[in-house]
Motif scaffolding. Structure first.
Motif, PDB file in Angstrom:
ATOM      1  N   ASN A  15      47.756-140.183  -6.751  1.00  0.00           N
ATOM      2  CA  ASN A  15      47.173-139.639  -7.975  1.00  0.00           C
ATOM      3  C   ASN A  15      46.425-138.348  -7.706  1.00  0.00           C
ATOM      4  OD1 ASN A  15      46.432-139.702 -10.788  1.00  0.00           O
ATOM      5  ND2 ASN A  15      44.387-140.251 -10.109  1.00  0.00           N
ATOM      6  N   ASN A  16      45.636-138.318  -6.629  1.00  0.00           N
ATOM      7  CA  ASN A  16      44.893-137.102  -6.300  1.00  0.00           C
ATOM      8  C   ASN A  16      45.826-135.997  -5.807  1.00  0.00           C
ATOM      9  OD1 ASN A  16      42.342-137.910  -7.089  1.00  0.00           O
ATOM     10  ND2 ASN A  16      41.905-138.912  -5.134  1.00  0.00           N
ATOM     11  N   ALA A  17      46.918-136.380  -5.176  1.00  0.00           N
ATOM     12  CA  ALA A  17      47.914-135.368  -4.816  1.00  0.00           C
ATOM     13  C   ALA A  17      48.460-134.708  -6.074  1.00  0.00           C
ATOM     14  CB  ALA A  17      49.048-135.993  -4.015  1.00  0.00           C
ATOM     15  N   ALA A  18      48.738-135.507  -7.107  1.00  0.00           N
ATOM     16  CA  ALA A  18      49.202-134.947  -8.380  1.00  0.00           C
ATOM     17  C   ALA A  18      48.166-134.001  -8.968  1.00  0.00           C
ATOM     18  CB  ALA A  18      49.506-136.071  -9.367  1.00  0.00           C
ATOM     19  N   LEU A  19      46.892-134.402  -8.887  1.00  0.00           N
ATOM     20  CA  LEU A  19      45.815-133.573  -9.417  1.00  0.00           C
ATOM     21  C   LEU A  19      45.762-132.215  -8.720  1.00  0.00           C
ATOM     22  CD1 LEU A  19      43.321-133.508 -11.325  1.00  0.00           C
ATOM     23  CD2 LEU A  19      41.984-134.381  -9.402  1.00  0.00           C
ATOM     24  N   LEU A  20      45.890-132.227  -7.388  1.00  0.00           N
ATOM     25  CA  LEU A  20      45.829-130.971  -6.643  1.00  0.00           C
ATOM     26  C   LEU A  20      47.087-130.133  -6.835  1.00  0.00           C
ATOM     27  CD1 LEU A  20      43.368-132.421  -5.397  1.00  0.00           C
ATOM     28  CD2 LEU A  20      43.946-131.335  -3.228  1.00  0.00           C
ATOM     29  N   PHE A  21      48.235-130.772  -6.972  1.00  0.00           N
ATOM     30  CA  PHE A  21      49.456-130.026  -7.275  1.00  0.00           C
ATOM     31  C   PHE A  21      49.308-129.302  -8.615  1.00  0.00           C
ATOM     32  CE2 PHE A  21      52.105-132.872  -4.360  1.00  0.00           C
ATOM     33  CZ  PHE A  21      52.438-131.847  -3.488  1.00  0.00           C
ATOM     34  N   ILE A  22      48.708-129.968  -9.596  1.00  0.00           N
ATOM     35  CA  ILE A  22      48.482-129.333 -10.899  1.00  0.00           C
ATOM     36  C   ILE A  22      47.578-128.125 -10.748  1.00  0.00           C
ATOM     37  CG2 ILE A  22      47.346-129.663 -13.141  1.00  0.00           C
ATOM     38  CD1 ILE A  22      48.339-132.617 -12.966  1.00  0.00           C
ATOM     39  N   ALA A  23      46.492-128.310 -10.005  1.00  0.00           N
ATOM     40  CA  ALA A  23      45.555-127.201  -9.803  1.00  0.00           C
ATOM     41  C   ALA A  23      46.208-126.044  -9.062  1.00  0.00           C
ATOM     42  CB  ALA A  23      44.326-127.688  -9.040  1.00  0.00           C
ATOM     43  N   ALA A  24      47.175-126.354  -8.206  1.00  0.00           N
ATOM     44  CA  ALA A  24      47.868-125.311  -7.437  1.00  0.00           C
ATOM     45  C   ALA A  24      49.051-124.727  -8.198  1.00  0.00           C
ATOM     46  CB  ALA A  24      48.350-125.894  -6.106  1.00  0.00           C
ATOM     47  N   GLY A  25      49.315-125.225  -9.412  1.00  0.00           N
ATOM     48  CA  GLY A  25      50.421-124.705 -10.202  1.00  0.00           C
ATOM     49  C   GLY A  25      51.777-125.237  -9.792  1.00  0.00           C
ATOM     50  N   GLN A  26      51.823-126.321  -9.050  1.00  0.00           N
ATOM     51  CA  GLN A  26      53.083-126.896  -8.578  1.00  0.00           C
ATOM     52  C   GLN A  26      53.407-128.127  -9.431  1.00  0.00           C
ATOM     53  OE1 GLN A  26      53.247-127.164  -4.179  1.00  0.00           O
ATOM     54  NE2 GLN A  26      51.373-125.933  -4.167  1.00  0.00           N
ATOM     55  N   ALA A  27      53.904-127.853 -10.648  1.00  0.00           N
ATOM     56  CA  ALA A  27      54.043-128.915 -11.640  1.00  0.00           C
ATOM     57  C   ALA A  27      55.105-129.944 -11.263  1.00  0.00           C
ATOM     58  CB  ALA A  27      54.365-128.296 -12.999  1.00  0.00           C
ATOM     59  N   LYS A  28      56.235-129.528 -10.715  1.00  0.00           N
ATOM     60  CA  LYS A  28      57.287-130.482 -10.369  1.00  0.00           C
ATOM     61  C   LYS A  28      56.805-131.461  -9.310  1.00  0.00           C
ATOM     62  CE  LYS A  28      61.233-127.521 -11.524  1.00  0.00           C
ATOM     63  NZ  LYS A  28      62.429-126.823 -11.014  1.00  0.00           N
ATOM     64  N   GLU A  29      56.108-130.950  -8.306  1.00  0.00           N
ATOM     65  CA  GLU A  29      55.559-131.823  -7.266  1.00  0.00           C
ATOM     66  C   GLU A  29      54.527-132.775  -7.861  1.00  0.00           C
ATOM     67  OE1 GLU A  29      55.916-128.643  -7.130  1.00  0.00           O
ATOM     68  OE2 GLU A  29      57.078-128.103  -5.351  1.00  0.00           O
ATOM     69  N   ALA A  30      53.748-132.273  -8.849  1.00  0.00           N
ATOM     70  CA  ALA A  30      52.754-133.129  -9.499  1.00  0.00           C
ATOM     71  C   ALA A  30      53.422-134.273 -10.242  1.00  0.00           C
ATOM     72  CB  ALA A  30      51.897-132.293 -10.449  1.00  0.00           C
ATOM     73  N   VAL A  31      54.527-133.986 -10.932  1.00  0.00           N
ATOM     74  CA  VAL A  31      55.252-135.040 -11.652  1.00  0.00           C
ATOM     75  C   VAL A  31      55.711-136.119 -10.675  1.00  0.00           C
ATOM     76  CG1 VAL A  31      57.395-135.554 -12.885  1.00  0.00           C
ATOM     77  CG2 VAL A  31      55.987-133.617 -13.591  1.00  0.00           C
ATOM     78  N   ARG A  32      56.289-135.710  -9.543  1.00  0.00           N
ATOM     79  CA  ARG A  32      56.772-136.697  -8.565  1.00  0.00           C
ATOM     80  C   ARG A  32      55.634-137.565  -8.045  1.00  0.00           C
ATOM     81  NH1 ARG A  32      60.510-132.530  -7.095  1.00  0.00           N
ATOM     82  NH2 ARG A  32      59.028-131.639  -5.593  1.00  0.00           N
ATOM     83  N   ALA A  33      54.495-136.945  -7.715  1.00  0.00           N
ATOM     84  CA  ALA A  33      53.366-137.706  -7.175  1.00  0.00           C
ATOM     85  C   ALA A  33      52.816-138.683  -8.211  1.00  0.00           C
ATOM     86  CB  ALA A  33      52.272-136.753  -6.697  1.00  0.00           C
ATOM     87  N   ALA A  34      52.671-138.220  -9.455  1.00  0.00           N
ATOM     88  CA  ALA A  34      52.138-139.092 -10.506  1.00  0.00           C
ATOM     89  C   ALA A  34      53.091-140.248 -10.798  1.00  0.00           C
ATOM     90  CB  ALA A  34      51.874-138.277 -11.773  1.00  0.00           C
ATOM     91  N   GLU A  35      54.391-139.977 -10.834  1.00  0.00           N
ATOM     92  CA  GLU A  35      55.355-141.048 -11.078  1.00  0.00           C
ATOM     93  C   GLU A  35      55.363-142.066  -9.941  1.00  0.00           C
ATOM     94  OE1 GLU A  35      58.954-138.863 -11.742  1.00  0.00           O
ATOM     95  OE2 GLU A  35      58.656-138.776 -13.936  1.00  0.00           O
ATOM     96  N   GLN A  36      55.195-141.596  -8.709  1.00  0.00           N
ATOM     97  CA  GLN A  36      55.109-142.525  -7.577  1.00  0.00           C
ATOM     98  C   GLN A  36      53.863-143.395  -7.688  1.00  0.00           C
ATOM     99  OE1 GLN A  36      55.323-140.075  -4.075  1.00  0.00           O
ATOM    100  NE2 GLN A  36      57.454-139.470  -4.432  1.00  0.00           N
TER     101      GLN A  36
END
Length: 575
Positions: free
Chosen positions: A73-94
């Motif tokens: 979940n926190n990986a998704a949060l940091l991906f969002i902050a870094a502008g890496q939306a696709k990676e954020a989706v994968r982390a949140a779905e996992q």
């Protein structure tokens, strides 16, 4: 002996990031395979404004313990902050796959989907988060923002109001509620929301700014100025506040306050064309020099008379906006209109129009009202909706007199559904030219051996100047090219200026100095008047936008421009 990890956590929670970082680094040097340390060290980087670096540490933690929902979940949060939306989706779905009850992961999934431009998926994720955690304020706020940004303003307002019932001190939600209400047309509701936000946080400039702008739209200009001045006390750099004060003061006839406000805006943002346009327009004077030539333009008069005779029946109620002398209103009455409501903002001109109407024997069918059309009340002023709107609220640049907001308001509030409007539409066209004589004073530099550049401040440097190519030495360097068609029966909303790319192929060698544009005005589907060289409607002339510097061009070259389409101007910027 204290636990180093707990000590680092205490530093981190207290904002002592350097001390916490030093402990985490020492721990990882001793043993780099500590997932909790890697996880917290990643979050520390996020706190320090380095989310892209921080997520690398969290990914290492996930590799060591892939079953930790919090890590994902926190990986998704940091991906969002870094502008890496696709990676954020994968982390949140996992994270949700590991723990279907993880509300924070669903919220982060919504944020990431919104970043990817998937509003339906984002909305579904936010609603999932709200189901998983009752009263999840952040998720509901994100949902409301998504709905507002997608144009569902009424639905957004419902969400804002619900979360404000649970958390009435949420200023961001209060202000955004005002924005949603304003966009949905509920200005009074927006004013109430902004007023409450300003009461709750009196030093928040944004609350006072939005309140002032809403008052301005409501034509409550004195209240607008007061709110905007309060906003400037808390943030003197708000260009929008200075501009709105200038506009409101101008409406009140306070030219001194208006000038000072526009000058302050120009000092803060000299690069914004709308700022320079407002200041230049005010300084150059508001009395148009074209009104009498317009009245003397018989091609224009005859065309309007013909269009009115085609559109009017004995039962037609006509609204004539900006009647001026009352000429078009009397044409409508002569064409057989049942009743004509003619509005004119300037009280002296309105009074004179009444005299003219009476002198010509139409006082029984023409009512002249000294108001702007946007101030007319449907019941007390109009006595019912109009069947036909006549609005020659035009200038050489087509829309500089406010044709778009005027027609939008009139067709929405004051006319029946499907009502006709004269003129019906316009096609803007443009051409590249050389204008050697006028170039000498645009801008003004030296003449007859003298430096006159200081006098250039009195030149009107608004979006365009005026020229009459029929009477001006010039060389045509391109074909006449279409730019934009505007349907006044369905007028566009350019409150927020739109930009488009436009290119002019060069057909003749020479020195490009200016872009000249004009319009073909369609009164209905058959009657057209052109303001171009040789056109039937001669009193307007053409609009000219000067290139910042002369350009030598050859056939096969092309000049590129950014065209700005705003509610009250069309501007060409050479690229």
């Amino acid at each position: 002996m204290s636990d180093p990890f707990q000590t680092a956590l205490q530093h981190q929670q207290a904002g002592r990031l350097n001390q916490a970082a030093e402990i985490y680094q020492n721990m990882l040097r001793g043993n780099p395979q500590q997932p909790d340390v890697l996880h917290q060290f990643g979050l520390l980087h996020h706190q320090a404004g380095r989310p892209a670096e921080g997520v690398k540490y969290i990914q290492r933690a996930i590799a060591l313990q892939p079953g930790q929902t919090a890590y994902l979940n926190n990986a998704a949060l940091l991906f969002i902050a870094a502008g890496q939306a696709k990676e954020a989706v994968r982390a949140a779905e996992q994270a949700l796959a590991l723990d279907p009850t993880a509300a924070d992961a669903a919220n982060n999934l919504g944020l990431a989907q919104a970043m990817l431009g998937n509003p339906a998926a984002a909305e579904a994720a936010y609603r999932q988060a709200m189901r998983l955690r009752a009263g999840f304020i952040e998720a509901q706020f994100n949902l409301a923002n998504l709905l507002r940004e997608g144009g569902a303003h009424a639905a957004a307002a419902v969400e804002y109001r619900q979360l404000l019932e649970r958390q009435p001190q949420f200023i961001g939600a209060r202000i955004n509620l005002g924005v949603a209400l304003e966009l949905s047309g509920d200005l009074d509701g927006a004013i109430a929301a902004y007023t409450e936000a300003a009461r709750q946080q009196p030093d928040l400039a944004l609350a006072h700014l939005n309140l002032g702008l809403a008052f301005q739209k409501r034509h409550r200009f004195r209240e607008a100025i007061a709110a905007l001045q309060t906003a400037l006390k808390h943030d003197a750099g708000l260009v929008a506040a200075h501009m709105a004060i200038g506009q409101s003061a101008r409406e009140l006839g306070d030219s001194a306050t208006a000038t000072a406000a526009f000058q302050a805006a120009a000092k803060l943002a000299p690069e914004l064309p709308e700022v320079q346009e407002a200041l230049s327009a005010l300084l150059s004077g508001a009395i148009p020099g074209w009104h009498f030539p317009m009245l003397a333009d018989m091609a224009r008069n005859d065309a309007f008379q013909a269009a009115l005779e085609k559109a009017i029946t004995p039962e037609t109620v006509v609204l004539d906006i900006g009647t001026g002398s009352g000429l078009l209103a009397m044409m409508a009455a002569r064409a057989g209109a049942k009743r004509v409501i003619a509005c004119e903002a300037h009280p002296l001109i309105a009074g004179t129009a009444r005299e003219i109407v009476a002198a010509n024997g139409y006082a029984d069918r023409i009512q002249v009202i000294a108001k702007r059309s946007t101030e007319l009340d449907l019941a007390t002023d109009m006595g019912g909706v109009a069947d036909l709107v006549v609005a020659e609220v035009l200038d050489a640049g087509l829309i500089g007199e406010g044709m778009l907001p005027t027609s939008r308001d009139a067709l929405k509030r004051l006319a029946k559904a499907g009502a006709k409007i004269i003129p019906a539409s316009a096609q803007v066209v443009a051409q590249i030219v050389t204008l050697p004589q006028q170039r000498q004073v645009n801008p003004l530099r030296s003449l007859s051996g003298f430096d006159l550049s200081a006098f250039d401040k009195f030149r009107n440097r608004s979006a365009h100047g005026n020229v009459r190519l029929d009477h001006e030495a010039h060389t045509v360097l391109s074909e006449i090219l279409p730019v934009q068609r505007i349907d006044f029966a369905n007028p566009p909303d350019w409150t927020r200026p739109q930009c488009l790319a436009w290119s002019a192929p060069i057909t003749r060698a020479g020195t490009a100095q200016a872009l000249v544009f004009w319009f073909e005005l369609w009164l209905d589907e058959a009657i057209m008047l052109s303001t171009g060289p040789g056109g039937a409607m001669r009193h307007w002339g053409q609009a000219v936008c000067w290139l910042p510097a002369d350009r030598t061009v050859q056939p096969g070259d092309a000049l590129d421009f950014r065209v700005t389409l705003a509610d009250t101007y069309i501007d060409f910027t050479a690229l």
